[in-house]
Design a protein around this motif. Structure first.
Motif, PDB file in Angstrom:
ATOM      1  N   SER A   1       0.836  -1.208   0.000  1.00  0.00           N
ATOM      2  CA  SER A   1       0.000   0.000   0.000  1.00  0.00           C
ATOM      3  C   SER A   1       0.866   1.251   0.000  1.00  0.00           C
ATOM      4  CB  SER A   1      -0.920   0.009   1.225  1.00  0.00           C
ATOM      5  OG  SER A   1      -1.801  -1.094   1.219  1.00  0.00           O
ATOM      6  N   THR A   2       1.931   1.226   0.797  1.00  0.00           N
ATOM      7  CA  THR A   2       2.839   2.369   0.849  1.00  0.00           C
ATOM      8  C   THR A   2       3.459   2.627  -0.517  1.00  0.00           C
ATOM      9  OG1 THR A   2       3.357   1.919   3.170  1.00  0.00           O
ATOM     10  CG2 THR A   2       4.882   3.330   1.957  1.00  0.00           C
ATOM     11  N   MET A   3       3.964   1.574  -1.135  1.00  0.00           N
ATOM     12  CA  MET A   3       4.558   1.709  -2.459  1.00  0.00           C
ATOM     13  C   MET A   3       3.548   2.269  -3.457  1.00  0.00           C
ATOM     14  SD  MET A   3       5.871  -1.275  -5.051  1.00  0.00           S
ATOM     15  CE  MET A   3       4.152  -1.751  -5.296  1.00  0.00           C
ATOM     16  N   SER A   4       2.323   1.782  -3.388  1.00  0.00           N
ATOM     17  CA  SER A   4       1.293   2.173  -4.350  1.00  0.00           C
ATOM     18  C   SER A   4       0.888   3.631  -4.187  1.00  0.00           C
ATOM     19  CB  SER A   4       0.064   1.269  -4.207  1.00  0.00           C
ATOM     20  OG  SER A   4       0.401  -0.078  -4.448  1.00  0.00           O
ATOM     21  N   TYR A   5       0.639   4.063  -2.942  1.00  0.00           N
ATOM     22  CA  TYR A   5       0.173   5.445  -2.789  1.00  0.00           C
ATOM     23  C   TYR A   5       1.287   6.456  -3.066  1.00  0.00           C
ATOM     24  CZ  TYR A   5       1.847   6.033   2.145  1.00  0.00           C
ATOM     25  OH  TYR A   5       2.595   6.143   3.295  1.00  0.00           O
ATOM     26  N   ILE A   6       2.532   6.076  -2.837  1.00  0.00           N
ATOM     27  CA  ILE A   6       3.628   6.984  -3.163  1.00  0.00           C
ATOM     28  C   ILE A   6       3.744   7.165  -4.673  1.00  0.00           C
ATOM     29  CG2 ILE A   6       6.142   7.253  -3.155  1.00  0.00           C
ATOM     30  CD1 ILE A   6       6.182   6.108  -0.366  1.00  0.00           C
ATOM     31  N   LEU A   7       3.641   6.079  -5.410  1.00  0.00           N
ATOM     32  CA  LEU A   7       3.697   6.161  -6.868  1.00  0.00           C
ATOM     33  C   LEU A   7       2.542   6.990  -7.423  1.00  0.00           C
ATOM     34  CD1 LEU A   7       4.741   2.522  -7.839  1.00  0.00           C
ATOM     35  CD2 LEU A   7       6.092   4.612  -8.151  1.00  0.00           C
ATOM     36  N   VAL A   8       1.334   6.730  -6.917  1.00  0.00           N
ATOM     37  CA  VAL A   8       0.164   7.480  -7.386  1.00  0.00           C
ATOM     38  C   VAL A   8       0.273   8.953  -7.005  1.00  0.00           C
ATOM     39  CG1 VAL A   8      -2.340   7.745  -7.148  1.00  0.00           C
ATOM     40  CG2 VAL A   8      -1.337   5.464  -7.360  1.00  0.00           C
TER      41      VAL A   8
END
Length: 285
Positions: free
Chosen positions: A159-166
């Motif tokens: 989730s952390t990786m995903s929201y940072i990318l978005v």
């Protein structure tokens, strides 16, 4: 500009670890997390509404903002459960390590960013330290970690990786303050189904935990705001690994402040992570 980014992201990493430690000490983690995100959300709401209602904002921007909120909702649930069932000194490196290892790889592949040879060595050091700290490299320790804890922490990391990318893309459309508000809204909405508000004694809660709630209310949104500011100034491959200085702090604090199990491998791993952070921070670009 890189110097300012380093200072911002290091401060973000440490404050992130601190508010996770504070959350770990709370009895009802879902409720605690919901409360500490409330003040900044209310305070910053006018900026958010002004920016999302302005003319010229494309449909893609709204979809990405919604996606960020959904990811934050998932992140909130996984985080609360990880801190409920796992040791801070063990789950924190695991959840942070997944995003640290994958983010630079993805940003290089899809965002056309780069990392020097020393940066890759630093990244390898961080990954090695995270694996050792988590206990996944040791059969005896791996058996001691409940499967559900591993799944929750993996969920936090992804989730952390995903929201940072978005959110890296969202910064093209929103200011860091407006984006922070959107993140807060998603985070809080994800916790609502798990909180029985009618059973909460608000006066008693505030009286007994007012100071801790106030500290969390400042550090939690403040941590991500600092990171968003750093991310708006420098490439993701540069700032994302530096944020993991908080992992070192979180591991040590879990052992000595929260009185969790003291293991040499966790302390040595923290030192390896620090070396990796220095390599990326000084010679990574």
């Amino acid at each position: 500009m890189h110097t300012l980014s380093v200072l911002l992201v290091l401060a973000s990493g440490i404050t992130h670890a601190v508010w996770n430690i504070v959350t770990k000490q709370s009895d009802n983690k879902q409720l605690f997390l919901w409360i500490i995100f409330l003040p900044s959300t209310i305070l910053l709401m006018p900026w958010f509404l002004e920016e999302v209602t302005r003319e010229g904002l494309p449909l893609q921007a709204y979809l990405l903002i919604l996606l960020s909120m959904l990811i934050q909702a998932a992140y909130a649930n996984f985080l609360a459960k990880s801190l409920t069932y796992g040791d801070m000194s063990q789950v924190y490196p695991m959840m942070r390590g997944i995003s640290t290892f994958l983010l630079p790889l993805i940003s290089i592949l899809f965002l056309n960013e780069t990392l020097t040879g020393w940066g890759w060595v630093g990244l390898l050091c961080i990954a090695t330290g995270f694996i050792a700290t988590s206990g996944l490299a040791f059969r005896r320790q791996r058996k001691a970690i409940p499967t559900k804890v591993i799944l929750y922490t993996v969920g936090v990391g992804l989730s952390t990786m995903s929201y940072i990318l978005v959110d890296k893309i969202n910064l093209l459309h929103l200011s860091p303050i407006a984006l922070l508000t959107a993140s807060n809204i998603g985070f809080m909405l994800g916790l609502v189904p798990h909180i029985k508000f009618s059973q909460v004694n608000w006066l008693k809660l505030i009286k007994q935990n007012g100071v801790i709630l106030a500290v969390g209310s400042i550090l939690s949104p403040g941590s991500y705001l600092l990171f968003l500011l750093a991310m708006s100034l420098s490439p993701l491959t540069f700032v994302a690994p530096l944020r993991e200085i908080g992992t070192v702090f979180g591991t040590v604090a879990g052992i000595y402040f929260l009185k969790e199990k003291k293991e040499t491998v966790r302390i040595v791993s923290a030192a390896i992570i620090f070396i990796g952070i220095v390599l990326i921070g000084i010679w990574g670009k």
